[in-house]
Design a protein around this motif. Structure first.
Motif, PDB file in Angstrom:
ATOM      1  N   ARG A  59       0.840  -1.198   0.000  1.00 62.81           N
ATOM      2  CA  ARG A  59       0.000   0.000   0.000  1.00 62.81           C
ATOM      3  C   ARG A  59       0.876   1.250   0.000  1.00 62.81           C
ATOM      4  O   ARG A  59       1.740   1.411   0.842  1.00 62.81           O
ATOM      5  CB  ARG A  59      -0.968  -0.013   1.180  1.00 62.81           C
ATOM      6  CG  ARG A  59      -1.926  -1.194   1.098  1.00 62.81           C
ATOM      7  CD  ARG A  59      -3.169  -1.062   1.930  1.00 62.81           C
ATOM      8  NE  ARG A  59      -4.097  -2.164   1.639  1.00 62.81           N
ATOM      9  CZ  ARG A  59      -4.994  -2.134   0.667  1.00 62.81           C
ATOM     10  NH1 ARG A  59      -5.102  -1.048  -0.092  1.00 62.81           N
ATOM     11  NH2 ARG A  59      -5.790  -3.167   0.452  1.00 62.81           N
ATOM     12  N   LEU A  60       0.624   2.101  -0.953  1.00 65.97           N
ATOM     13  CA  LEU A  60       1.435   3.295  -1.159  1.00 65.97           C
ATOM     14  C   LEU A  60       1.234   4.312  -0.035  1.00 65.97           C
ATOM     15  O   LEU A  60       0.161   4.385   0.572  1.00 65.97           O
ATOM     16  CB  LEU A  60       1.065   3.945  -2.497  1.00 65.97           C
ATOM     17  CG  LEU A  60       1.309   3.072  -3.739  1.00 65.97           C
ATOM     18  CD1 LEU A  60       0.547   3.623  -4.930  1.00 65.97           C
ATOM     19  CD2 LEU A  60       2.798   2.996  -4.037  1.00 65.97           C
ATOM     20  N   SER A  61       2.270   5.110   0.206  1.00 66.96           N
ATOM     21  CA  SER A  61       2.175   6.164   1.214  1.00 66.96           C
ATOM     22  C   SER A  61       3.232   7.225   0.951  1.00 66.96           C
ATOM     23  O   SER A  61       4.015   7.133  -0.003  1.00 66.96           O
ATOM     24  CB  SER A  61       2.348   5.577   2.621  1.00 66.96           C
ATOM     25  OG  SER A  61       2.014   6.541   3.611  1.00 66.96           O
ATOM     26  N   THR A  62       3.234   8.248   1.798  1.00 66.34           N
ATOM     27  CA  THR A  62       4.151   9.372   1.671  1.00 66.34           C
ATOM     28  C   THR A  62       5.598   8.916   1.554  1.00 66.34           C
ATOM     29  O   THR A  62       6.059   8.082   2.339  1.00 66.34           O
ATOM     30  CB  THR A  62       4.015  10.284   2.901  1.00 66.34           C
ATOM     31  OG1 THR A  62       2.665  10.749   2.978  1.00 66.34           O
ATOM     32  CG2 THR A  62       4.950  11.473   2.805  1.00 66.34           C
ATOM     33  N   ALA A  86       0.818  14.659   2.079  1.00 62.68           N
ATOM     34  CA  ALA A  86      -0.597  14.311   2.216  1.00 62.68           C
ATOM     35  C   ALA A  86      -0.940  12.991   1.531  1.00 62.68           C
ATOM     36  O   ALA A  86      -2.086  12.531   1.574  1.00 62.68           O
ATOM     37  CB  ALA A  86      -1.461  15.428   1.630  1.00 62.68           C
ATOM     38  N   GLY A  87       0.067  12.385   0.889  1.00 65.89           N
ATOM     39  CA  GLY A  87      -0.155  11.109   0.228  1.00 65.89           C
ATOM     40  C   GLY A  87      -0.864  11.232  -1.105  1.00 65.89           C
ATOM     41  O   GLY A  87      -1.594  10.332  -1.517  1.00 65.89           O
ATOM     42  N   GLU A  96      -5.619  16.377  -8.456  1.00 63.61           N
ATOM     43  CA  GLU A  96      -4.927  15.795  -7.301  1.00 63.61           C
ATOM     44  C   GLU A  96      -5.582  14.472  -6.907  1.00 63.61           C
ATOM     45  O   GLU A  96      -6.780  14.428  -6.613  1.00 63.61           O
ATOM     46  CB  GLU A  96      -4.967  16.764  -6.115  1.00 63.61           C
ATOM     47  CG  GLU A  96      -3.874  16.534  -5.092  1.00 63.61           C
ATOM     48  CD  GLU A  96      -2.523  17.073  -5.554  1.00 63.61           C
ATOM     49  OE1 GLU A  96      -1.516  16.781  -4.886  1.00 63.61           O
ATOM     50  OE2 GLU A  96      -2.467  17.780  -6.573  1.00 63.61           O
ATOM     51  N   LEU A  97      -4.799  13.404  -6.927  1.00 65.55           N
ATOM     52  CA  LEU A  97      -5.318  12.078  -6.592  1.00 65.55           C
ATOM     53  C   LEU A  97      -4.835  11.650  -5.215  1.00 65.55           C
ATOM     54  O   LEU A  97      -3.651  11.769  -4.902  1.00 65.55           O
ATOM     55  CB  LEU A  97      -4.856  11.040  -7.619  1.00 65.55           C
ATOM     56  CG  LEU A  97      -5.318  11.230  -9.068  1.00 65.55           C
ATOM     57  CD1 LEU A  97      -4.687  10.156  -9.951  1.00 65.55           C
ATOM     58  CD2 LEU A  97      -6.832  11.180  -9.171  1.00 65.55           C
ATOM     59  N   GLN A  98      -5.743  11.155  -4.386  1.00 66.72           N
ATOM     60  CA  GLN A  98      -5.374  10.616  -3.080  1.00 66.72           C
ATOM     61  C   GLN A  98      -4.876   9.190  -3.282  1.00 66.72           C
ATOM     62  O   GLN A  98      -5.628   8.296  -3.675  1.00 66.72           O
ATOM     63  CB  GLN A  98      -6.564  10.633  -2.135  1.00 66.72           C
ATOM     64  CG  GLN A  98      -6.283  10.054  -0.761  1.00 66.72           C
ATOM     65  CD  GLN A  98      -5.106  10.716  -0.053  1.00 66.72           C
ATOM     66  OE1 GLN A  98      -4.062  10.090   0.151  1.00 66.72           O
ATOM     67  NE2 GLN A  98      -5.248  11.989   0.299  1.00 66.72           N
ATOM     68  N   VAL A  99      -3.604   8.981  -3.021  1.00 67.43           N
ATOM     69  CA  VAL A  99      -2.963   7.701  -3.315  1.00 67.43           C
ATOM     70  C   VAL A  99      -2.671   6.900  -2.052  1.00 67.43           C
ATOM     71  O   VAL A  99      -2.624   5.674  -2.088  1.00 67.43           O
ATOM     72  CB  VAL A  99      -1.660   7.942  -4.113  1.00 67.43           C
ATOM     73  CG1 VAL A  99      -0.937   6.637  -4.384  1.00 67.43           C
ATOM     74  CG2 VAL A  99      -1.970   8.659  -5.418  1.00 67.43           C
TER      75      VAL A  99
END
Length: 208
Positions: A59-62, A86-87, A96-99
């Protein structure tokens, strides 16, 4: 006239020679294949499968760095983009995509669904991980700090990358705080415990 018996004998020699030549490449190919498997060693395929499985569940993160491409659409390519604090990542057309918290497959679906219909008829999206966010290690190791994550990382490998144990290190006093754990609760670990990107490993001191 040619002697019939001699003619038949010559014909037999020719046929035998042709059969030997036809078989030679097959034997060579089998030998090369066997050599390739021997060089790869037992379990080589299993290691590749394990790494693929790790990537699919990751799982992707900052701090992660990813690349996004859409087949046949150069203007939609983004290379080596680092996720923000903000990831998120900024992407053409979709903004802007929340990843953070998404797997690679989930992100591919989000982008595919966003582009389909309004921008492309049948987008083919590929997301790759170029760099994982680092892990951290402190305590009784030679070099404290952050280090690049590698798939398949364990405490043993993490310590080795950090220069090894110090003289007073205790291998029974190793803890990990998992990335994303809001409580920051240390969990007991040993040398074979897996280390994930963003984890903080601490090696305690022995007093004996």
């Amino acid at each position: 006239m040619t002697n019939p018996g001699r003619f038949i004998l010559l014909l037999c020699f020719c046929l035998l020679g042709a059969a030997a030549c036809a078989q030679a490449p097959v034997a060579s190919g089998e030998s090369a294949t066997a050599g390739a498997w021997a060089a790869a060693g037992p379990g080589a395929g299993a290691a590749t499968d394990k790494e693929t499985d790790t990537r699919s569940r990751y799982r992707l993160s900052t701090g992660d760095v990813i690349s996004i491409s859409v087949y046949g659409e150069e203007d939609l390519k983004r290379e080596k983009v680092r996720l923000t604090d903000a990831g998120t990542v900024s992407y053409p057309v979709l903004g802007e995509l929340q990843v953070r918290g998404k797997t690679v497959s989930e992100l591919e679906k989000i982008i595919t669904d966003g582009l389909r219909g309004t921008y492309l008829v049948n987008p083919r999206v590929a997301v790759t991980i170029d760099e994982y966010r680092p892990y951290f290690i402190s305590g009784q190791v030679t070099n404290n700090g952050s280090f690049p994550y590698q798939p398949g990382l364990t405490v043993r490998k993490a310590v080795s990358i950090a220069g090894g144990f110090k003289e007073r290190a205790s291998q029974s006093k190793i803890t990990i705080v998992r990335d994303g754990d809001a409580t920051h609760t240390p969990i007991k670990a040993d040398l074979n415990t897996p280390v994930q990107p963003g984890d903080a490993v601490t090696v305690g001191e022995s007093f004996f």
